[in-house]
Design an enzyme around this catalytic site. Structure first.
Site, PDB file in Angstrom:
ATOM      1  N   ARG A 120       1.011  -1.199  -0.168  1.00  0.00           N
ATOM      2  CA  ARG A 120      -0.010   0.043   0.064  1.00  0.00           C
ATOM      3  C   ARG A 120       0.769   1.358  -0.168  1.00  0.00           C
ATOM      4  O   ARG A 120       0.379   2.304   0.517  1.00  0.00           O
ATOM      5  CB  ARG A 120      -0.824   0.064   1.216  1.00  0.00           C
ATOM      6  CG  ARG A 120      -1.976  -1.021   1.206  1.00  0.00           C
ATOM      7  CD  ARG A 120      -3.132  -0.866   2.063  1.00  0.00           C
ATOM      8  NE  ARG A 120      -3.970  -2.063   2.066  1.00  0.00           N
ATOM      9  CZ  ARG A 120      -3.600  -3.227   3.249  1.00  0.00           C
ATOM     10  NH1 ARG A 120      -2.502  -2.974   4.074  1.00  0.00           N
ATOM     11  NH2 ARG A 120      -4.544  -4.108   3.167  1.00  0.00           N
ATOM     12  N   LYS A 142       1.623  11.048 -11.950  1.00  0.00           N
ATOM     13  CA  LYS A 142       0.750  10.029 -12.653  1.00  0.00           C
ATOM     14  C   LYS A 142       1.573   8.982 -12.882  1.00  0.00           C
ATOM     15  O   LYS A 142       2.476   8.945 -13.587  1.00  0.00           O
ATOM     16  CB  LYS A 142       0.199  10.915 -13.776  1.00  0.00           C
ATOM     17  CG  LYS A 142      -0.777  11.833 -13.651  1.00  0.00           C
ATOM     18  CD  LYS A 142      -1.460  12.073 -14.860  1.00  0.00           C
ATOM     19  CE  LYS A 142      -2.672  13.094 -14.933  1.00  0.00           C
ATOM     20  NZ  LYS A 142      -3.108  13.419 -16.242  1.00  0.00           N
ATOM     21  N   GLU A 184       6.798  16.991 -26.543  1.00  0.00           N
ATOM     22  CA  GLU A 184       6.307  17.274 -25.098  1.00  0.00           C
ATOM     23  C   GLU A 184       6.709  18.730 -24.777  1.00  0.00           C
ATOM     24  O   GLU A 184       6.034  19.541 -24.033  1.00  0.00           O
ATOM     25  CB  GLU A 184       6.484  16.171 -24.058  1.00  0.00           C
ATOM     26  CG  GLU A 184       5.677  16.073 -23.118  1.00  0.00           C
ATOM     27  CD  GLU A 184       4.471  15.509 -23.342  1.00  0.00           C
ATOM     28  OE1 GLU A 184       3.452  16.039 -22.531  1.00  0.00           O
ATOM     29  OE2 GLU A 184       4.164  14.605 -24.010  1.00  0.00           O
ATOM     30  N   LYS A 226       5.389  22.759 -15.915  1.00  0.00           N
ATOM     31  CA  LYS A 226       4.423  21.559 -15.274  1.00  0.00           C
ATOM     32  C   LYS A 226       4.318  21.727 -13.900  1.00  0.00           C
ATOM     33  O   LYS A 226       3.219  21.356 -13.237  1.00  0.00           O
ATOM     34  CB  LYS A 226       5.128  20.249 -15.758  1.00  0.00           C
ATOM     35  CG  LYS A 226       4.139  19.142 -15.365  1.00  0.00           C
ATOM     36  CD  LYS A 226       4.289  17.774 -16.307  1.00  0.00           C
ATOM     37  CE  LYS A 226       3.228  16.960 -15.746  1.00  0.00           C
ATOM     38  NZ  LYS A 226       3.628  15.341 -16.519  1.00  0.00           N
ATOM     39  N   GLU A 236      -5.893  16.911 -10.962  1.00  0.00           N
ATOM     40  CA  GLU A 236      -6.319  17.211 -12.334  1.00  0.00           C
ATOM     41  C   GLU A 236      -7.936  17.810 -12.138  1.00  0.00           C
ATOM     42  O   GLU A 236      -8.699  17.009 -12.967  1.00  0.00           O
ATOM     43  CB  GLU A 236      -6.235  16.169 -13.103  1.00  0.00           C
ATOM     44  CG  GLU A 236      -6.553  16.560 -14.423  1.00  0.00           C
ATOM     45  CD  GLU A 236      -5.949  15.501 -15.551  1.00  0.00           C
ATOM     46  OE1 GLU A 236      -4.964  14.813 -15.293  1.00  0.00           O
ATOM     47  OE2 GLU A 236      -6.279  15.561 -16.929  1.00  0.00           O
ATOM     48  N   ARG A 240      -4.836  21.617 -14.680  1.00  0.00           N
ATOM     49  CA  ARG A 240      -3.704  20.439 -14.968  1.00  0.00           C
ATOM     50  C   ARG A 240      -4.293  19.892 -16.607  1.00  0.00           C
ATOM     51  O   ARG A 240      -3.488  19.257 -17.175  1.00  0.00           O
ATOM     52  CB  ARG A 240      -3.785  19.545 -13.983  1.00  0.00           C
ATOM     53  CG  ARG A 240      -2.859  18.472 -14.345  1.00  0.00           C
ATOM     54  CD  ARG A 240      -2.282  17.586 -13.245  1.00  0.00           C
ATOM     55  NE  ARG A 240      -1.507  16.487 -13.502  1.00  0.00           N
ATOM     56  CZ  ARG A 240      -1.049  15.914 -12.502  1.00  0.00           C
ATOM     57  NH1 ARG A 240      -1.018  16.031 -11.208  1.00  0.00           N
ATOM     58  NH2 ARG A 240       0.147  14.736 -13.073  1.00  0.00           N
ATOM     59  N   ASN A 244      -3.066  18.263 -21.233  1.00  0.00           N
ATOM     60  CA  ASN A 244      -3.444  17.120 -22.167  1.00  0.00           C
ATOM     61  C   ASN A 244      -3.770  17.600 -23.654  1.00  0.00           C
ATOM     62  O   ASN A 244      -4.307  16.887 -24.374  1.00  0.00           O
ATOM     63  CB  ASN A 244      -4.487  16.347 -21.858  1.00  0.00           C
ATOM     64  CG  ASN A 244      -4.619  15.718 -20.427  1.00  0.00           C
ATOM     65  OD1 ASN A 244      -3.404  15.115 -20.617  1.00  0.00           O
ATOM     66  ND2 ASN A 244      -5.144  15.819 -19.418  1.00  0.00           N
ATOM     67  N   HIS A 247      -3.502  15.382 -26.399  1.00  0.00           N
ATOM     68  CA  HIS A 247      -3.767  13.986 -25.923  1.00  0.00           C
ATOM     69  C   HIS A 247      -4.847  12.847 -26.460  1.00  0.00           C
ATOM     70  O   HIS A 247      -4.600  11.779 -26.345  1.00  0.00           O
ATOM     71  CB  HIS A 247      -3.518  14.033 -24.526  1.00  0.00           C
ATOM     72  CG  HIS A 247      -1.952  14.125 -24.097  1.00  0.00           C
ATOM     73  ND1 HIS A 247      -1.297  15.362 -24.465  1.00  0.00           N
ATOM     74  CD2 HIS A 247      -1.196  13.219 -23.319  1.00  0.00           C
ATOM     75  CE1 HIS A 247      -0.095  15.069 -23.994  1.00  0.00           C
ATOM     76  NE2 HIS A 247       0.072  14.047 -23.553  1.00  0.00           N
ATOM     77  N   HIS A 251      -4.109   9.736 -28.130  1.00  0.00           N
ATOM     78  CA  HIS A 251      -4.162   8.585 -27.560  1.00  0.00           C
ATOM     79  C   HIS A 251      -5.106   7.578 -28.659  1.00  0.00           C
ATOM     80  O   HIS A 251      -4.858   6.317 -28.412  1.00  0.00           O
ATOM     81  CB  HIS A 251      -5.015   8.569 -26.282  1.00  0.00           C
ATOM     82  CG  HIS A 251      -4.335   8.722 -25.148  1.00  0.00           C
ATOM     83  ND1 HIS A 251      -4.770   9.384 -23.834  1.00  0.00           N
ATOM     84  CD2 HIS A 251      -2.947   9.063 -24.989  1.00  0.00           C
ATOM     85  CE1 HIS A 251      -4.020   9.664 -23.106  1.00  0.00           C
ATOM     86  NE2 HIS A 251      -2.567   9.468 -23.782  1.00  0.00           N
ATOM     87  N   HIS A 264       4.640   7.885 -28.031  1.00  0.00           N
ATOM     88  CA  HIS A 264       3.537   8.667 -27.487  1.00  0.00           C
ATOM     89  C   HIS A 264       4.025  10.207 -28.045  1.00  0.00           C
ATOM     90  O   HIS A 264       2.886  10.742 -28.401  1.00  0.00           O
ATOM     91  CB  HIS A 264       3.873   8.725 -25.965  1.00  0.00           C
ATOM     92  CG  HIS A 264       2.927   9.854 -25.200  1.00  0.00           C
ATOM     93  ND1 HIS A 264       1.693   9.673 -25.481  1.00  0.00           N
ATOM     94  CD2 HIS A 264       3.199  10.851 -24.622  1.00  0.00           C
ATOM     95  CE1 HIS A 264       1.087  10.798 -24.466  1.00  0.00           C
ATOM     96  NE2 HIS A 264       1.869  11.436 -24.050  1.00  0.00           N
TER      97      HIS A 264
END
Lengths: 361, 361
Positions: A120, A142, A184, A226, A236, A240, A244, A247, A251, A264
């Protein structure tokens, strides 16, 4: 040459060291309270850099083990994640251990999710070895894995204790991956910093040629951008989401082609061109602005069109993206070059046209 | 008859409703902001209660889907966890959805971990249908899965929006599982509440017979005890470790026998007897105190010995438990009946003797 940037997240505040030939043992030491350190890397990076880190950690008196995963986005799945858990338990690691990610974004995402989930939650250190991961996955926390039905569908928010971005490690990076990282970096300029875009337009050739000092500057400015956004909006809920840009389109490209076929950065470059095209159709930016976007990507050796994906498949994959709220697609578009915004108000036919305009014939 | 208990965790504060024949739709409504609800349950509970929840949710205008897993601790693994992700994505669920756990501890742990990880975190509601999960997994936010090398090795802290503990659902619970739940209830008395132990000694026969009013009282007192500890120490840095009384021994028993052979409550009952025995050998409690501990477990129809496990295997499994700090085993022992403490200072031979004294011949 070294710059330090702090990501301000209250008690989870952490530093990013950006430079060349960083002294690992000295810099790591204050951030390693635990004896057990699991290095998670892949079979491309391991032969280049694993021993350096193993030696530095053993020099600090740590117990190390190394978990080597196969290289590639297609291995960012639950089976390979489980290999990390297998290694941790086989080596008798307990909850007072540290997971160190040594590799690109895929390794960072998987090792980070493993660190978030093992017992955990255990300590986490990130050593991004690609330009993309230095600017992208080293800030923001993330982490996660892909699912056959969608990218990054399973994961956690996990902040590292410390990040090392060493430009000297980019010498071994394939040129195609360097360009993917530049995608990026250019994104930060397009979404919020016109001055940075002008700087990039002046320095793009040196960046593509691997100039370490220019790369460090580009990484620093991108991470600072960032870090500021993430500190304001860790989970987010608002600003934030601007990160994206490109993206949701990107994606869909990656999902349709199969993860790992396109990088990517390549997919989001085309995605940003599509977002710019749609913004232009909506009268927000000019046709010249769209050309400017395409031009910087072309100079960075990035694609501005993608393979001829059937439009219905493209839309279907877009609707599986996480930026879908209660069934309606939310897009990041450009108000102007250097200023992005989020919206779910756009004409679906214009969006289709923006996609169709950038498919290969 | 309904009591409400709040778990005080700042902005993640949530209520536990404890009673009989609770009105689901009315109580759930304020805690369900999302349209999509995935009910995660198992093939034992689904035929009994799934339709009731599906109907109540549809009555509230929700879109529901039900993911039915095989019943049993041996299915608390990464493969079955992945079945939940498969269901969520196949049904087109997005990040604005809710996962509702309908079942015992295994379902709560798996559904909770899925809710923590799907899209890096979605809403979570818990409906524990066993006595054990009503007192144990409904407070504390611990979720996760097992690994072949250890129990609960992979997981997350995830707090629910709301918990329903409905005693009427215990009517269908096998008696062996009712007893296993009583083991966890008795644990709260032993570790911190002598008055509760005296109450239990007066009411144990009614509890074993399934008296709903007495059960609700026992669940309320146990949850209140745990909620107070968890609110003080959410991430288990200190006091919360006391809740593991009997667990390091118990986990070794469960691991050796294979998850699911013995119920968790049965294993920790024997574990608590071993902890009491060791505490007695250390001169902390009397032989009469140990007999008192054994007696309440026997009256609750619980075992006080475990199968004849080779001592080296037993110790090896104990050292895989999460309560190991830098290689040394930390145990929860009894200062007196009703007062537990954590320590890594004990004689290993006394610990072995405490185990050997409670193996079947």
């Amino acid at each position: 040459m070294m710059q330090t940037l702090y990501v301000e997240l209250g008690e989870r505040r952490y530093p990013i060291y950006i430079g060349s030939q960083l002294d690992i043992a000295t810099l790591l030491s204050p951030y390693l309270p635990n004896k057990q350190v699991m290095i998670v890397t892949n079979d491309t990076v391991a032969p280049l850099y694993a021993k350096t880190y193993e030696d530095a950690l053993q020099h600090l008196g740590k117990t190390t083990a190394t978990c080597i995963l196969p290289d590639g986005e297609r291995y960012k799945n639950i089976e390979c994640l489980n290999l990390i858990f297998d290694a941790l338990l086989r080596e008798g690691f307990n909850r007072d251990c540290t997971v160190l990610a040594l590799g690109g974004g895929v390794i960072g995402d998987m090792a980070g999710f493993a660190a978030a989930s093992f017992q955990r939650g255990v300590d986490f250190i990130q050593v991004p070895t690609t330009l993309l991961s230095q600017v992208d996955s080293s800030v923001g926390g993330k982490t996660g894995i892909n699912h056959p039905l969608g990218k990054n569908m399973i994961g956690a928010f996990k902040q590292p204790n410390i990040v090392f971005a060493d430009m000297a490690q980019l010498k071994t990076l394939p040129l195609r991956e360097l360009s993917a990282g530049l995608a990026e970096i250019i994104k930060y300029a397009l979404l919020g910093d016109i001055d940075f875009l002008i700087w990039l337009e002046s320095n793009i050739d040196e960046l593509v040629a691997g100039d370490e000092e220019k790369l460090a500057e580009a990484v620093y400015r991108s991470c600072a951008h960032k870090a500021r956004i993430v500190a304001n909006d860790e989970k987010e809920h608002g600003e934030r989401a601007l990160l994206n840009l490109g993206h949701t389109f990107g994606h869909a490209i990656e999902s349709y082609l199969g993860y790992g076929t396109w990088l990517h950065g390549e997919a989001i470059a085309v995605g940003m061109v599509m977002a710019a095209d749609l913004s232009c159709q909506m009268g927000l930016i000019s046709a010249e602005d769209v050309e400017r976007v395409k031009h910087i990507f072309q100079r960075a050796k990035l694609p501005i069109r993608c393979p001829n994906i059937p439009i219905d498949d493209f839309l279907n994959y877009m609707s599986h993206d996480k930026k879908v709220l209660n069934g309606s697609i939310r897009l990041i578009l450009l108000k102007s070059i250097g200023e992005a915004f989020i919206t779910n108000r756009f004409d679906i036919n214009m969006m289709k046209q923006a996609i169709l305009n950038h498919l290969e014939q």
